[in-house]
Design a protein around this motif. Structure first.
Motif, PDB file in Angstrom:
ATOM      1  N   UNK B 275       0.827  -1.217   0.000  1.00  0.00           N
ATOM      2  CA  UNK B 275       0.000   0.000   0.000  1.00  0.00           C
ATOM      3  C   UNK B 275       0.858   1.264   0.000  1.00  0.00           C
ATOM      4  N   UNK B 276       1.948   1.235   0.744  1.00  0.00           N
ATOM      5  CA  UNK B 276       2.830   2.410   0.766  1.00  0.00           C
ATOM      6  C   UNK B 276       3.335   2.746  -0.627  1.00  0.00           C
ATOM      7  N   UNK B 277       3.591   1.707  -1.411  1.00  0.00           N
ATOM      8  CA  UNK B 277       4.077   1.938  -2.784  1.00  0.00           C
ATOM      9  C   UNK B 277       2.944   2.357  -3.711  1.00  0.00           C
ATOM     10  N   UNK B 278       1.724   1.891  -3.408  1.00  0.00           N
ATOM     11  CA  UNK B 278       0.601   2.166  -4.317  1.00  0.00           C
ATOM     12  C   UNK B 278      -0.051   3.526  -4.071  1.00  0.00           C
ATOM     13  N   UNK B 279       0.075   4.046  -2.862  1.00  0.00           N
ATOM     14  CA  UNK B 279      -0.688   5.264  -2.497  1.00  0.00           C
ATOM     15  C   UNK B 279      -0.465   6.459  -3.429  1.00  0.00           C
ATOM     16  N   UNK B 280       0.778   6.734  -3.860  1.00  0.00           N
ATOM     17  CA  UNK B 280       0.945   7.888  -4.755  1.00  0.00           C
ATOM     18  C   UNK B 280       0.098   7.761  -6.024  1.00  0.00           C
ATOM     19  N   UNK B 281      -0.071   6.515  -6.513  1.00  0.00           N
ATOM     20  CA  UNK B 281      -0.883   6.288  -7.711  1.00  0.00           C
ATOM     21  C   UNK B 281      -2.340   6.681  -7.483  1.00  0.00           C
ATOM     22  N   UNK B 282      -2.798   6.517  -6.251  1.00  0.00           N
ATOM     23  CA  UNK B 282      -4.188   6.863  -5.928  1.00  0.00           C
ATOM     24  C   UNK B 282      -4.293   8.279  -5.332  1.00  0.00           C
ATOM     25  N   UNK B 283      -3.152   8.990  -5.359  1.00  0.00           N
ATOM     26  CA  UNK B 283      -3.095  10.368  -4.850  1.00  0.00           C
ATOM     27  C   UNK B 283      -3.600  10.460  -3.401  1.00  0.00           C
ATOM     28  N   UNK B 284      -3.222   9.469  -2.602  1.00  0.00           N
ATOM     29  CA  UNK B 284      -3.600   9.481  -1.185  1.00  0.00           C
ATOM     30  C   UNK B 284      -2.424  10.022  -0.378  1.00  0.00           C
ATOM     31  N   UNK B 285      -2.679  11.106   0.350  1.00  0.00           N
ATOM     32  CA  UNK B 285      -1.656  11.664   1.241  1.00  0.00           C
ATOM     33  C   UNK B 285      -2.143  11.542   2.670  1.00  0.00           C
ATOM     34  N   UNK B 286      -1.251  11.164   3.561  1.00  0.00           N
ATOM     35  CA  UNK B 286      -1.665  10.837   4.925  1.00  0.00           C
ATOM     36  C   UNK B 286      -0.883  11.626   5.965  1.00  0.00           C
ATOM     37  N   UNK B 287      -1.516  11.891   7.115  1.00  0.00           N
ATOM     38  CA  UNK B 287      -0.774  12.554   8.201  1.00  0.00           C
ATOM     39  C   UNK B 287       0.116  11.584   8.970  1.00  0.00           C
ATOM     40  N   UNK B 288      -0.047  10.274   8.752  1.00  0.00           N
ATOM     41  CA  UNK B 288       0.722   9.283   9.500  1.00  0.00           C
ATOM     42  C   UNK B 288       0.858   8.048   8.605  1.00  0.00           C
ATOM     43  N   UNK B 289       2.098   7.581   8.401  1.00  0.00           N
ATOM     44  CA  UNK B 289       2.313   6.479   7.457  1.00  0.00           C
ATOM     45  C   UNK B 289       1.694   5.176   7.922  1.00  0.00           C
ATOM     46  N   UNK B 290       1.440   5.051   9.235  1.00  0.00           N
ATOM     47  CA  UNK B 290       0.792   3.823   9.707  1.00  0.00           C
ATOM     48  C   UNK B 290      -0.670   3.749   9.270  1.00  0.00           C
ATOM     49  N   UNK B 291      -1.191   4.828   8.703  1.00  0.00           N
ATOM     50  CA  UNK B 291      -2.561   4.810   8.179  1.00  0.00           C
ATOM     51  C   UNK B 291      -2.592   4.302   6.733  1.00  0.00           C
ATOM     52  N   UNK B 292      -1.492   3.794   6.235  1.00  0.00           N
ATOM     53  CA  UNK B 292      -1.396   3.342   4.838  1.00  0.00           C
ATOM     54  C   UNK B 292      -2.695   2.676   4.396  1.00  0.00           C
ATOM     55  N   UNK B 293      -3.194   3.107   3.239  1.00  0.00           N
ATOM     56  CA  UNK B 293      -4.483   2.599   2.776  1.00  0.00           C
ATOM     57  C   UNK B 293      -4.557   2.708   1.263  1.00  0.00           C
ATOM     58  N   UNK B 294      -5.490   1.998   0.694  1.00  0.00           N
ATOM     59  CA  UNK B 294      -5.774   2.095  -0.750  1.00  0.00           C
ATOM     60  C   UNK B 294      -7.288   2.021  -0.905  1.00  0.00           C
ATOM     61  N   UNK B 295      -7.811   2.424  -2.058  1.00  0.00           N
ATOM     62  CA  UNK B 295      -9.254   2.258  -2.251  1.00  0.00           C
ATOM     63  C   UNK B 295      -9.664   0.803  -2.036  1.00  0.00           C
ATOM     64  N   UNK B 296     -10.772   0.608  -1.338  1.00  0.00           N
ATOM     65  CA  UNK B 296     -11.267  -0.756  -1.110  1.00  0.00           C
ATOM     66  C   UNK B 296     -11.530  -1.436  -2.450  1.00  0.00           C
ATOM     67  N   UNK B 297     -12.071  -0.642  -3.377  1.00  0.00           N
ATOM     68  CA  UNK B 297     -12.383  -1.159  -4.707  1.00  0.00           C
ATOM     69  C   UNK B 297     -11.176  -0.954  -5.636  1.00  0.00           C
ATOM     70  N   UNK B 298     -10.065  -1.551  -5.294  1.00  0.00           N
ATOM     71  CA  UNK B 298      -8.854  -1.497  -6.128  1.00  0.00           C
ATOM     72  C   UNK B 298      -8.194  -2.873  -6.054  1.00  0.00           C
ATOM     73  N   UNK B 299      -7.267  -3.124  -6.936  1.00  0.00           N
ATOM     74  CA  UNK B 299      -6.597  -4.432  -6.938  1.00  0.00           C
ATOM     75  C   UNK B 299      -5.913  -4.680  -5.581  1.00  0.00           C
ATOM     76  N   UNK B 300      -5.188  -3.649  -5.108  1.00  0.00           N
ATOM     77  CA  UNK B 300      -4.459  -3.822  -3.838  1.00  0.00           C
ATOM     78  C   UNK B 300      -5.436  -3.978  -2.668  1.00  0.00           C
ATOM     79  N   UNK B 301      -6.549  -3.236  -2.736  1.00  0.00           N
ATOM     80  CA  UNK B 301      -7.552  -3.306  -1.673  1.00  0.00           C
ATOM     81  C   UNK B 301      -8.205  -4.676  -1.623  1.00  0.00           C
ATOM     82  N   UNK B 302      -8.572  -5.182  -2.790  1.00  0.00           N
ATOM     83  CA  UNK B 302      -9.224  -6.504  -2.839  1.00  0.00           C
ATOM     84  C   UNK B 302      -8.256  -7.593  -2.362  1.00  0.00           C
ATOM     85  N   UNK B 303      -6.986  -7.455  -2.749  1.00  0.00           N
ATOM     86  CA  UNK B 303      -6.005  -8.486  -2.364  1.00  0.00           C
ATOM     87  C   UNK B 303      -5.770  -8.482  -0.853  1.00  0.00           C
ATOM     88  N   UNK B 304      -5.661  -7.272  -0.274  1.00  0.00           N
ATOM     89  CA  UNK B 304      -5.473  -7.220   1.178  1.00  0.00           C
ATOM     90  C   UNK B 304      -6.695  -7.788   1.892  1.00  0.00           C
TER      91      UNK B 304
END
Lengths: 122, 486
Positions: B275-304
């Motif tokens: 997720x840390x590697x994928x987040x820039x692709x989804x333009x997700x910026x976070x105040x804390x890296x432990x909040x790493x996330x991706x869209x639920x409806x995405x390849x990475x989200x479905x796999x997790x």
């Protein structure tokens, strides 16, 4: 764990050895030496350090290995190639379950030294 | 045997004990047990943050960064209604422990930090046919037998090893696989949340490292705050509900608290990295890296989500196999291994659930991190700390409107493990517990003091908040007699 190093290499090396020391490995008097090759790419230096430690931690758990040194063949802020050196451990005194990003931030202090905090999930 | 000869390195532990980390005057009171930080508090908040707590307990919560973390959660994409904290909230990695956040399944995210590293850490309670007076003469023998039957402690493997297709079968079928192997009854499955198996699990999205870490960990308790505890029904608050659960005064019970062991931790670590590697692709910026996330409806989200469900199934299989071991221990000590499962709940998990948001019904990915599902009529199990009481409650209708069908999960830490090691002494703690009639069998003195009762909040006060808020109603209170831990 607060880690500082004059160079990035020193920071990574001491982070690894600090983690192994916290894990408190136990071995028989006769240690069998071993080596492990690691190659990683990450988004930045903080992610690279966390990934590096997590990779080593996974090997510690799955293969019961404890590391005494690391030789970096290359180390930049986003990638590394290294050989871990160590021995087979019989058990560990502390169960480090994961290396987290909590408070982790690899940066250079005013003195020029590299530093970060590493929080382990235990 | 020699300890490692690694050169000593100076290690500074980082503590922030005894500082207030949030200004209480910034909280708005919604009701007697509910407080709110409005969306206007910080520009990046998408919803308000809400805390279920008594006024007195708020002072415990602001001793760490849990409220700051809750505000961070309120900034995540697709979050619905509020970021919630329960009265047992304390600082975690990214999300606070004792936190609940629900995200729109279409437009929201999934975050391993909102579930925790120990996926499907949870608790189950069994009832025996024995009464307190039946077991009192046998406490030491019972403690020793449980310690021998249930492997615990750092790196201790179980009696069974699962590899390849055998392990995959556990990841897909969870507690049901244990039934197929003879370690469970149909009644056990019927009294387990989701019947002990989530249908979306897919071992293909679990790394070989995770499988290797977990292959011999089924049926093991691990270390940390995990335990097997024998107790009895000390107080009944709702006689009718207690009877329905098969509980009466002095009835002997067994609590089992553990999760997905190293397997779940490796699944979380692997997917946080992805997720840390994928987040820039989804333009997700976070105040804390432990909040790493991706869209639920995405390849990475479905796999997790598929891997997380595999880890959840692993944990249910683990608690089921431990149940079998506890039954063996009871059989050896009392010639009676009859222990019926009252219920089993996860308290580190994400689930797809449907809720009414305004005029429409929405599918939400409900993240419960140190929070228990509390659907109407469902048993809610709240273990206290070693040496204090635990509770069984019943979830109420109000939980669906107030807390995404969720309640607290325990007493909640008020002190870090490091601080507890400094403040408490194993021998004194054992003496103190012995004076209360509690027999403790722990693998290490260090592990014991980390779980000292004073390292935790007052469980009675925590439970009273969810009871008074109408989220879950108290049914019985349990008092420990034997505590076994790693």
């Amino acid at each position: 764990m607060r880690v500082t190093g004059a160079t990035l290499e020193e920071l990574f090396r001491d982070s690894l050895l600090g983690m192994v020391a916290l894990a408190d490995p136990v071995s028989s008097a006769e240690r069998r030496a071993l080596r492990r090759e690691i190659a990683l790419e990450s988004g930045d230096a903080t992610a690279l350090l966390v990934d590096f430690l997590n990779e080593a931690l996974a090997l510690m758990h799955t293969d019961r290995e404890a590391y005494t040194d690391v030789a970096f063949h290359s180390l930049a802020e986003r990638s590394l190639q290294a050989t871990l050196e160590g021995y087979r451990a019989e058990s560990f005194g502390e169960d480090i379950k994961a290396v987290t990003y909590h408070e982790a931030d690899v940066n250079r202090a005013a003195t020029g030294a590299w530093e970060t905090i590493i929080v382990f999930d235990i | 045997m020699n300890r490692s000869g690694i050169a000593p390195i100076r290690i500074d532990t980082v503590l922030r004990e005894n500082k207030l980390m949030f200004d209480l005057s910034r909280l708005e009171r919604v009701s007697a047990c509910l407080w709110e930080i409005p969306k206007s508090f910080r520009d990046d908040m998408r919803v308000p943050a809400r805390i279920y707590s008594s006024e007195a307990m708020l002072k415990e919560i602001v001793r760490d960064r849990s409220i700051e973390q809750l505000i961070n959660v309120a900034t995540l994409p697709g979050i619905a209604l509020w970021a919630l904290a329960m009265p047992d909230a304390h600082e975690g990695y990214g999300f606070p422990v004792g936190g609940i956040a629900a995200f729109d399944a279409q437009h929201g995210v999934i975050s391993p930090g909102g579930i925790g590293y120990d996926i499907n850490c949870g608790v189950r309670v069994l009832r025996s046919s024995l009464k307190k007076e039946d077991v009192l003469p046998h406490l030491r023998n019972l403690s020793r037998t449980l310690f021998a039957e249930v492997p615990s402690g750092v790196g201790r493997g179980g009696r069974l090893a699962f590899r390849g297709p055998d392990l995959d079968a556990v990841l897909v079928r969870g507690a049901r696989r244990m039934f197929e192997l003879g370690y469970a009854t149909e009644d056990d499955l019927a009294h387990t949340e989701s019947e002990g198996a989530l249908p979306g699990a897919d071992p293909a999205f679990v790394s070989e490292q995770a499988k290797s870490r977990g292959h011999d960990q089924l049926g093991t308790m691990g270390a940390g705050n995990h335990f097997v505890e024998v107790g009895y029904v000390e107080q009944i608050f709702d006689a009718e509900a207690a009877e329905k659960l098969g509980l009466c005064a002095d009835r002997v019970t067994v609590l089992i608290h553990t999760g997905s062991r190293g397997f779940g931790h490796q699944v979380a670590t692997d997917h946080i990295r992805v997720m840390n590697r994928a987040m820039p692709r989804y333009k997700i910026e976070l105040p804390d890296r432990e909040l790493a996330c991706v869209p639920f409806d995405s390849e990475e989200g479905r796999q997790y989500f598929a891997a997380m469900q595999a880890a959840a199934n692993f944990a249910w299989a683990n608690r089921q196999l431990i149940t079998h071991e506890v039954r063996e221990a009871f059989r050896k000590v009392f010639s009676d291994g009859a222990l019926s499962l009252v219920y089993d709940v996860a308290h580190n998990i994400a689930k797809l659930e449907e809720y009414r948001i305004g005029p429409v019904s929405k599918r939400l990915v409900v993240h419960r991190k140190g929070a228990t599902r509390a659907f109407p009529g469902q048993p809610v199990l709240i273990p206290g700390s070693m040496g204090t009481t635990s509770y069984i409650l019943l979830g109420q209708q109000a939980s669906l409107e107030a807390s995404f069908g969720s309640s607290c999960h325990g007493a909640g830490r008020r002190m870090s493990r490091t601080q507890a090691r400094k403040d408490f002494n194993p021998a004194a703690l054992r003496d103190d517990l012995a004076k209360q009639g509690i027999v403790v069998n722990a693998g290490s003195g260090r592990g014991l003091v980390e779980e000292a009762p004073l390292a935790y909040k007052d469980v009675d006060a925590v439970v009273n908040v969810v009871h008074e808020a109408g989220i879950a109603k108290k049914v019985v209170r349990l008092r420990p007699l034997v505590v076994v831990k790693g």
